[in-house]
Design a protein around this motif. Structure first.
Motif, PDB file in Angstrom:
ATOM      1  N   UNK A 133       0.842  -1.195   0.000  1.00  0.00           N
ATOM      2  CA  UNK A 133       0.000   0.000   0.000  1.00  0.00           C
ATOM      3  C   UNK A 133       0.881   1.250   0.000  1.00  0.00           C
ATOM      4  N   UNK A 134       1.898   1.222   0.852  1.00  0.00           N
ATOM      5  CA  UNK A 134       2.807   2.364   0.913  1.00  0.00           C
ATOM      6  C   UNK A 134       3.446   2.619  -0.453  1.00  0.00           C
ATOM      7  N   UNK A 135       3.776   1.532  -1.127  1.00  0.00           N
ATOM      8  CA  UNK A 135       4.449   1.656  -2.418  1.00  0.00           C
ATOM      9  C   UNK A 135       3.456   1.827  -3.568  1.00  0.00           C
ATOM     10  N   UNK A 136       2.174   1.927  -3.239  1.00  0.00           N
ATOM     11  CA  UNK A 136       1.140   2.108  -4.248  1.00  0.00           C
ATOM     12  C   UNK A 136       1.183   0.966  -5.274  1.00  0.00           C
ATOM     13  N   UNK A 137       1.237  -0.254  -4.746  1.00  0.00           N
ATOM     14  CA  UNK A 137       1.348  -1.406  -5.629  1.00  0.00           C
ATOM     15  C   UNK A 137       0.127  -2.298  -5.503  1.00  0.00           C
ATOM     16  N   UNK A 138      -0.183  -2.950  -6.593  1.00  0.00           N
ATOM     17  CA  UNK A 138      -1.343  -3.827  -6.645  1.00  0.00           C
ATOM     18  C   UNK A 138      -1.021  -5.148  -5.943  1.00  0.00           C
ATOM     19  N   UNK A 139      -1.903  -5.576  -5.052  1.00  0.00           N
ATOM     20  CA  UNK A 139      -1.640  -6.788  -4.268  1.00  0.00           C
ATOM     21  C   UNK A 139      -1.866  -8.063  -5.080  1.00  0.00           C
ATOM     22  N   UNK A 140      -2.296  -7.919  -6.329  1.00  0.00           N
ATOM     23  CA  UNK A 140      -2.769  -9.108  -7.056  1.00  0.00           C
ATOM     24  C   UNK A 140      -1.682 -10.144  -7.333  1.00  0.00           C
ATOM     25  N   UNK A 141      -0.452  -9.674  -7.508  1.00  0.00           N
ATOM     26  CA  UNK A 141       0.538 -10.663  -7.933  1.00  0.00           C
ATOM     27  C   UNK A 141       1.300 -11.329  -6.792  1.00  0.00           C
ATOM     28  N   UNK A 142       0.836 -11.081  -5.566  1.00  0.00           N
ATOM     29  CA  UNK A 142       1.497 -11.677  -4.411  1.00  0.00           C
ATOM     30  C   UNK A 142       1.405 -13.208  -4.430  1.00  0.00           C
ATOM     31  N   UNK A 143       0.362 -13.722  -5.083  1.00  0.00           N
ATOM     32  CA  UNK A 143       0.190 -15.179  -5.139  1.00  0.00           C
ATOM     33  C   UNK A 143       0.760 -15.787  -6.411  1.00  0.00           C
ATOM     34  N   UNK A 144       1.248 -14.943  -7.295  1.00  0.00           N
ATOM     35  CA  UNK A 144       1.808 -15.472  -8.536  1.00  0.00           C
ATOM     36  C   UNK A 144       3.273 -15.853  -8.351  1.00  0.00           C
ATOM     37  N   UNK A 145       3.765 -16.786  -9.170  1.00  0.00           N
ATOM     38  CA  UNK A 145       5.179 -17.160  -9.035  1.00  0.00           C
ATOM     39  C   UNK A 145       6.086 -15.956  -9.288  1.00  0.00           C
ATOM     40  N   UNK A 146       7.178 -15.914  -8.566  1.00  0.00           N
ATOM     41  CA  UNK A 146       8.076 -14.757  -8.580  1.00  0.00           C
ATOM     42  C   UNK A 146       8.509 -14.387 -10.010  1.00  0.00           C
ATOM     43  N   UNK A 147       8.097 -13.202 -10.430  1.00  0.00           N
ATOM     44  CA  UNK A 147       8.508 -12.596 -11.714  1.00  0.00           C
ATOM     45  C   UNK A 147       8.041 -13.335 -12.971  1.00  0.00           C
ATOM     46  N   UNK A 148       7.333 -14.462 -12.793  1.00  0.00           N
ATOM     47  CA  UNK A 148       6.910 -15.212 -13.977  1.00  0.00           C
ATOM     48  C   UNK A 148       5.749 -14.488 -14.642  1.00  0.00           C
ATOM     49  N   UNK A 149       5.890 -14.206 -15.909  1.00  0.00           N
ATOM     50  CA  UNK A 149       4.895 -13.455 -16.683  1.00  0.00           C
ATOM     51  C   UNK A 149       4.633 -12.060 -16.134  1.00  0.00           C
ATOM     52  N   UNK A 150       5.582 -11.520 -15.393  1.00  0.00           N
ATOM     53  CA  UNK A 150       5.462 -10.137 -14.953  1.00  0.00           C
ATOM     54  C   UNK A 150       5.917  -9.244 -16.103  1.00  0.00           C
TER      55      UNK A 150
END
Lengths: 251, 485
Positions: A133-150
């Motif tokens: 939240x502080x970084x103004x980032x979307x929480x959606x990718x927290x469950x996705x594999x690290x950096x995959x398809x980012x």
């Protein structure tokens, strides 16, 4: 906090750093600029302890528990646990490992080292969402594999999130602006600015001046052929923007 | 799930370390002379006090075996095995017909199993797991028998089952893997010496994990065990299997047969963690693990799940399969096969859809490092009767280093248009960059590799009982140490 003295370093037999010296104090932001091939990325990797990069001569001293220690022989994980963080130019994909699990494993490894309590998944989830939240980032990718398809921007933001989670004393941002559009760059830069503080220092490695419009450095150093050929204040970056590197190289 | 035993130690399944289980137990052995002929089979049958039908069955298998050729079609080669230089029977002394109680078991043998993390004595045994321990050719002890008997569950050495419940054995033995099935199954049928038998009566949910621990000790001995597991209507059982052997320069043959039968609404979960001695760095020695495992979902709504972690053996050659005969039956195969040094694994499954609405899932993870070779080979077959059959297959390979190989051979035969089949495959690599990335976040190299392997194998590991999963991760980490970066 960081004292690099007359450092010579090589990768695969090529000596890239040739007598680099740099001193960084807590609370400072240093920008490292230079043309391609000047040794910027080598500097970041040698500080983080990449196994393919070798120190040939000189020393890298880092403040550990109040005393300056040569960390040249430290493993990358030891350095990380002591508070050195590298935001990668090209973050690596880790299939199968969720970002949340990865962040928590990293956080707990560092916490353990400092005798602090480790976090369980529930506490950590609250903690990491707060950081996002502080970084103004979307929480959606927290469950996705690290950096995959980012996307490129998501990967870079993920680096800054890791930085926020680990709260390092020395952060090295290796060309964090490369491949970012203006909006992504602003979000990343805001994140970095939020994390700036009296107790931590930053080394911002960049090819272009534009990132420095958002992250204002205290010092600017020009790297060329593996050594710093000029140092100055933020105005030096602007001068490079206007005049290029040639005048410095010829001088 | 296995619980802690009274000493507070978790069952280790004999699985950590470089190869910690390479020791030899010095125990007097009662062995048959090397070689194989009908007299040798009569000898084995007599040793076991088997009923007459068993001897006939064995001899029939032997006759058929003589007509068969050793198979060499797989994606590897091995020198022809001299079947006359193997001893087909070896038992620790003083237990010629199998010990009747643990007190009669040689203390050296008991200590061997304790070193392997499998306590057999009543005081120390694992509370959540009933263990049948097989040492070379004989079962040396089965724990928890009394409690299981109260529920009507029969869990005993198969040699004992022949006299205890000959009708069940006669009905089901060879009903899934006939004696004529393949070269090694025929050989096993002729000469098998022990193994576990398990019967779960209708409606009973087996409250503990049943487990067999196989140990090859004697030299020049083959281990030919036979496992037969029958889950009657509406019952449930979870079964674990672990294996180790001493370090030897010669190859040893392990040709087991496992048969599972699930009747209406029954469910069988069969987990294997295989860590036979794999040979040295140059590929000398190690076990040839040539195993036939097959389950038959003969009843409606029945379910058979195979989960395997294959981390040992010089050569592993096995395809735990499911015959989905009953309507709505489900077959599952979850596999992690790790090969290093010069190991070879050719493993996979066969899902044979016969009944209506049958479903199968295949998840295979192969990890190869050093100079090893790792192949997935699988068949999904849908017969005309299998209306609305569904299969999902996922085969992922991970390469560690540049000298190993990974292959995927998926075979599909569909004879019913209503079938839905999905197949996914991928190949990836643990790179030095990944390890560096994780290390630069504070994780040690071991933690980093563990996280990467866990990530790669998690769909399979989550099928294992928790402690076994922990052990499996540790085992893979150890095996891969030094291979990365």
């Amino acid at each position: 906090m960081l004292n690099i003295r007359d450092l010579y370093a090589s990768v695969e037999g090529n000596q890239i750093l040739q007598g680099l010296s740099l001193s960084v104090q807590a609370g400072e932001v240093h920008a490292i600029m230079g043309p391609n091939g000047s040794g910027k990325s080598t500097l970041s990797k040698i500080l983080a302890g990449h196994p393919q990069y070798k120190v040939d001569k000189g020393s890298i001293e880092f403040d550990i528990g109040g005393t300056m220690k040569d960390i040249s022989a430290f493993e990358p994980d030891q350095r990380a646990r002591e508070g050195i963080f590298l935001a990668f130019q090209y973050p690596v994909e880790v299939p199968g490992v969720s970002t949340a699990l990865f962040l928590r494993a990293a956080y707990n490894a560092v916490a353990r080292h400092h005798g602090l309590a480790e976090m369980d998944p529930i506490d950590f989830d609250i903690f990491v969402r707060e950081k996002m939240k502080i970084l103004d980032m979307d929480a959606k990718y927290i469950d996705r594999p690290v950096n995959v398809d980012f996307s490129g921007g998501e990967k870079k933001r993920n680096e800054i999130l890791q930085m926020a989670v680990l709260n390092p004393r020395l952060s090295i941002l290796d060309e964090t602006d490369s491949g970012l559009d203006v909006d992504s760059m602003r979000i990343v830069a805001n994140g970095v600015n939020v994390l700036r503080g009296k107790r931590n220092a930053m080394l911002v490695i960049t090819h272009y001046q534009r990132l420095l419009n958002y992250i204002r450095p205290d010092f600017v150093h020009i790297l060329y052929k593996g050594r710093i050929i000029k140092s100055g204040g933020p105005e030096l970056a602007l001068e490079v923007e206007n005049r290029g590197y040639d005048w410095l190289i010829k001088a | 799930m296995p619980e802690k035993n009274e000493s507070g130690k978790l069952p280790e399944s004999g699985l950590t370390g470089e190869y910690q289980y390479g020791f030899v137990t010095d125990v007097g052995a009662d062995s048959a002379p090397k070689g194989l002929d009908k007299d040798r089979i009569r000898f084995i049958s007599a040793k076991k006090n088997e009923p007459e039908f068993m001897l006939e069955w064995r001899l029939k298998a032997y006759d058929h075996w003589l007509t068969m050729k050793e198979p060499h079609w797989a994606h590897f080669s091995y020198p022809p095995i001299d079947y006359q230089s193997i001893s087909y029977y070896s038992a620790p002394k003083k237990s010629s017909s199998g010990p009747s109680s643990l007190a009669e078991v040689d203390q050296e043998v008991v200590r061997t199993f304790e070193r392997l993390g499998i306590p057999l004595s009543e005081q120390k045994r694992l509370t959540g797991v009933a263990v049948d321990a097989v040492f070379d050719s004989v079962s040396v002890g089965t724990t928890h028998q009394k409690e299981l008997e109260q529920l009507g569950i029969i869990f005993c050495p198969i040699s004992e089952a022949m006299t205890k419940c000959p009708d069940l054995v006669r009905k089901y033995l060879g009903s899934v893997v006939p004696v004529t099935d393949n070269f090694f199954a025929a050989l096993n049928s002729a000469v098998f010496t022990d193994g576990s038998f398990c019967y779960i009566p209708p409606g009973v949910r087996c409250p503990v994990e049943l487990s067999t621990y196989f140990r090859i000790n004697a030299k020049d001995t083959g281990q030919f065990e036979r496992t037969l597991l029958v889950a009657d209507k509406g019952s449930y059982v979870s079964y674990l299997e672990g294996c180790t052997a001493p370090v030897r320069d010669e190859n040893q043959l392990h040709a087991a047969v496992v048969e599972l039968i699930a009747l209406d609404d029954a469910q069988i979960k069969y987990s294997t963690v295989q860590n036979w001695y794999a040979g040295d760095k140059e590929g000398r020695g190690g076990i040839y693990n040539f195993v036939t495992k097959r389950g038959k979902c003969s009843g409606r709504n029945s379910r058979i799940s195979w989960t395997q972690v294959e981390a040992g053996s010089a050569i592993t050659w096995k395809y735990p399969s499911c015959i989905l005969l009953g309507d709505n039956s489900v077959g599952e195969f979850y596999s992690v096969a790790l090969t290093n040094n010069r190991m070879v694994a050719d493993t996979g499954t066969k899902m044979i859809h016969i009944g209506r609405n049958t479903r199968s899932t295949i998840v295979s993870k192969g990890i190869s490092s050093d100079f090893s070779s790792n192949s997935y080979r699988g068949l999904v077959k849908v017969l005309p009767t299998a209306q609305n059959a569904r299969n999902f297959s996922q085969c992922d390979s991970m390469l560690v280093g540049n000298n190993c190989s990974a292959n995927t051979f998926p075979y599909v035969e569909v004879e019913n248009n209503s079938a839905t089949l999905e197949h996914e495959a991928s190949t990836s690599r643990i790179s030095a960059d990944q390890v560096f990335y994780l290390q630069s976040r504070g994780m040690s190299k071991e933690e980093a590799i563990s996280l990467l392997i866990n990530g790669f194998c998690k769909e399979v590991f989550k099928q294992l009982p928790l402690e076994f999963a922990v052990e499996a991760v540790k085992l893979l980490e150890m095996k891969l140490e030094g291979s990365v970066g």
